[in-house]
Design an enzyme around this catalytic site. Sequence first.
Site, mmCIF file in Angstrom:
data_model
loop_
_atom_site.group_PDB
_atom_site.id
_atom_site.type_symbol
_atom_site.label_atom_id
_atom_site.label_comp_id
_atom_site.label_asym_id
_atom_site.label_seq_id
_atom_site.Cartn_x
_atom_site.Cartn_y
_atom_site.Cartn_z
ATOM 1 N N TYR A 200 0.848 -1.203 0.000
ATOM 2 C CA TYR A 200 0.000 0.000 0.000
ATOM 3 C C TYR A 200 0.889 1.261 0.000
ATOM 4 O O TYR A 200 0.517 2.302 -0.532
ATOM 5 C CB TYR A 200 -0.974 -0.014 1.179
ATOM 6 C CG TYR A 200 -2.182 0.883 0.969
ATOM 7 C CD1 TYR A 200 -2.999 0.738 -0.152
ATOM 8 C CD2 TYR A 200 -2.484 1.905 1.877
ATOM 9 C CE1 TYR A 200 -4.088 1.557 -0.359
ATOM 10 C CE2 TYR A 200 -3.587 2.729 1.678
ATOM 11 C CZ TYR A 200 -4.381 2.550 0.560
ATOM 12 O OH TYR A 200 -5.462 3.378 0.355
ATOM 13 N N LYS B 37 -3.229 8.493 2.606
ATOM 14 C CA LYS B 37 -4.496 8.325 3.334
ATOM 15 C C LYS B 37 -4.371 8.868 4.766
ATOM 16 O O LYS B 37 -5.341 9.396 5.320
ATOM 17 C CB LYS B 37 -4.939 6.866 3.353
ATOM 18 C CG LYS B 37 -5.443 6.342 2.004
ATOM 19 C CD LYS B 37 -6.742 7.012 1.527
ATOM 20 C CE LYS B 37 -7.389 6.228 0.398
ATOM 21 N NZ LYS B 37 -8.542 6.953 -0.201
HETATM 22 C C1 IMJ Z 1 -3.904 -0.788 -3.261
HETATM 23 C C2 IMJ Z 1 -2.541 -1.057 -3.346
HETATM 24 C C3 IMJ Z 1 -1.925 -1.983 -2.548
HETATM 25 C C4 IMJ Z 1 -2.641 -2.690 -1.613
HETATM 26 C C5 IMJ Z 1 -4.004 -2.442 -1.524
HETATM 27 C C6 IMJ Z 1 -4.645 -1.488 -2.343
HETATM 28 N N1 IMJ Z 1 -4.969 -2.985 -0.709
HETATM 29 C C7 IMJ Z 1 -6.181 -2.410 -0.973
HETATM 30 C C8 IMJ Z 1 -6.023 -1.470 -2.012
HETATM 31 C C9 IMJ Z 1 -4.704 -4.020 0.276
HETATM 32 C C10 IMJ Z 1 -7.449 -2.743 -0.266
HETATM 33 C C11 IMJ Z 1 -7.103 -0.601 -2.641
HETATM 34 N N2 IMJ Z 1 -7.132 0.734 -1.983
HETATM 35 C C12 IMJ Z 1 -7.665 0.779 -0.618
HETATM 36 C C13 IMJ Z 1 -6.723 1.918 -2.594
HETATM 37 O O1 IMJ Z 1 -6.769 2.949 -1.949
HETATM 38 C C14 IMJ Z 1 -6.192 1.921 -3.965
HETATM 39 C C15 IMJ Z 1 -5.606 3.023 -4.497
HETATM 40 C C16 IMJ Z 1 -4.956 3.077 -5.789
HETATM 41 C C17 IMJ Z 1 -4.964 2.029 -6.700
HETATM 42 C C18 IMJ Z 1 -4.278 2.154 -7.916
HETATM 43 C C19 IMJ Z 1 -4.228 1.044 -8.918
HETATM 44 C C20 IMJ Z 1 -3.876 1.499 -10.293
HETATM 45 C C21 IMJ Z 1 -2.939 2.675 -10.360
HETATM 46 N N3 IMJ Z 1 -2.889 3.551 -9.330
HETATM 47 C C22 IMJ Z 1 -3.588 3.368 -8.159
HETATM 48 N N4 IMJ Z 1 -3.602 4.372 -7.246
HETATM 49 C C23 IMJ Z 1 -4.251 4.221 -6.098
HETATM 50 O O2 IMJ Z 1 -2.275 2.876 -11.376
#
Ligand code: IMJ
Length: 259
Positions: free
Chosen positions: A159, A166
């Site tokens: 993450y 966040k």
């Molecule tokens: C995202 C990345 C790593 C682990 C993750 C996540 N887990 C969860 C998420 C465990 C639940 C999803 N999440 C909570 C997010 O806030 C995702 C944010 C996000 C995802 C992407 C994917 C594609 C990209 N950029 C991104 N930027 C933010 O190019």
Amino acid sequence: MGIMEGKSVLVTGVRNERSIAWHAALSLHREGANVIFSVFSEREQTGVTRLLEGAGFSAPIFLCDATDEAQVANLFEKVGEVSEGKLAGVLHSMAFANKSELEGEYIATSKEGFSIAHVSSSFTLVTLAKGARELMKAGGGGSIVALTYLGAERVVPNYNIMGVAKASLEASARYLSADLGADNIRVNSVSAGPIRTLAARAIAGLDAMIKEVAVRSPLKRETTPAEVGDTILFLMSEWARGITGETIYVDCGYHIMGY
Ligand code: IMJ
């Protein structure tokens, strides 16, 4: 008569039928709200149009890149025109980090990637709050809700920079609460358990992680976007009139566990 009857709310960040924002819109519509959508690109505009056809209601869909303050000012001008100058709620449901920084070591985060994640995932709450302020004041108050994730306060593998962004978003919601409370504008965060949305797709090991989190959680199941939507509705309603600056977990209780 629904709790949101006669109230207009702006929902950002719908991408498809799995989006938490879409489920929030369904909850808000069910309770009588006039839902207004703001999406990032024309692709989502087409997608939301189709979702609305399937759901059997209509709503304005505006285009806005929330990192561009001029576009945000223009968005709220248009929102005011379709809401009689009053707005009861705004959902912040947007995040972005470079894909390359959502894997491997956090220490490898670039200066540019750090900045992009914070501007698009956290500073956008400030721009939306600034844009919404006068329309909410005109309606006697309002409620702003931001979506967050446990990775803001615990280390969740991969993450990385999103966790730090966040954490910034949650702190920003508290400072905004203090600024806007005198105008009866509340600002809260909803920390959702892991859900298979587009934002979570293509993250290595996510499927196994969602299953393991379900097993370890007090409720012994996965978090659904519909129950996150209902909590967003609650926070936007008068039932939550005494709650501001708070982070509410909708994660089947997972975050309370020590082992
Ligand atoms: C995202 C990345 C790593 C682990 C993750 C996540 N887990 C969860 C998420 C465990 C639940 C999803 N999440 C909570 C997010 O806030 C995702 C944010 C996000 C995802 C992407 C994917 C594609 C990209 N950029 C991104 N930027 C933010 O190019």
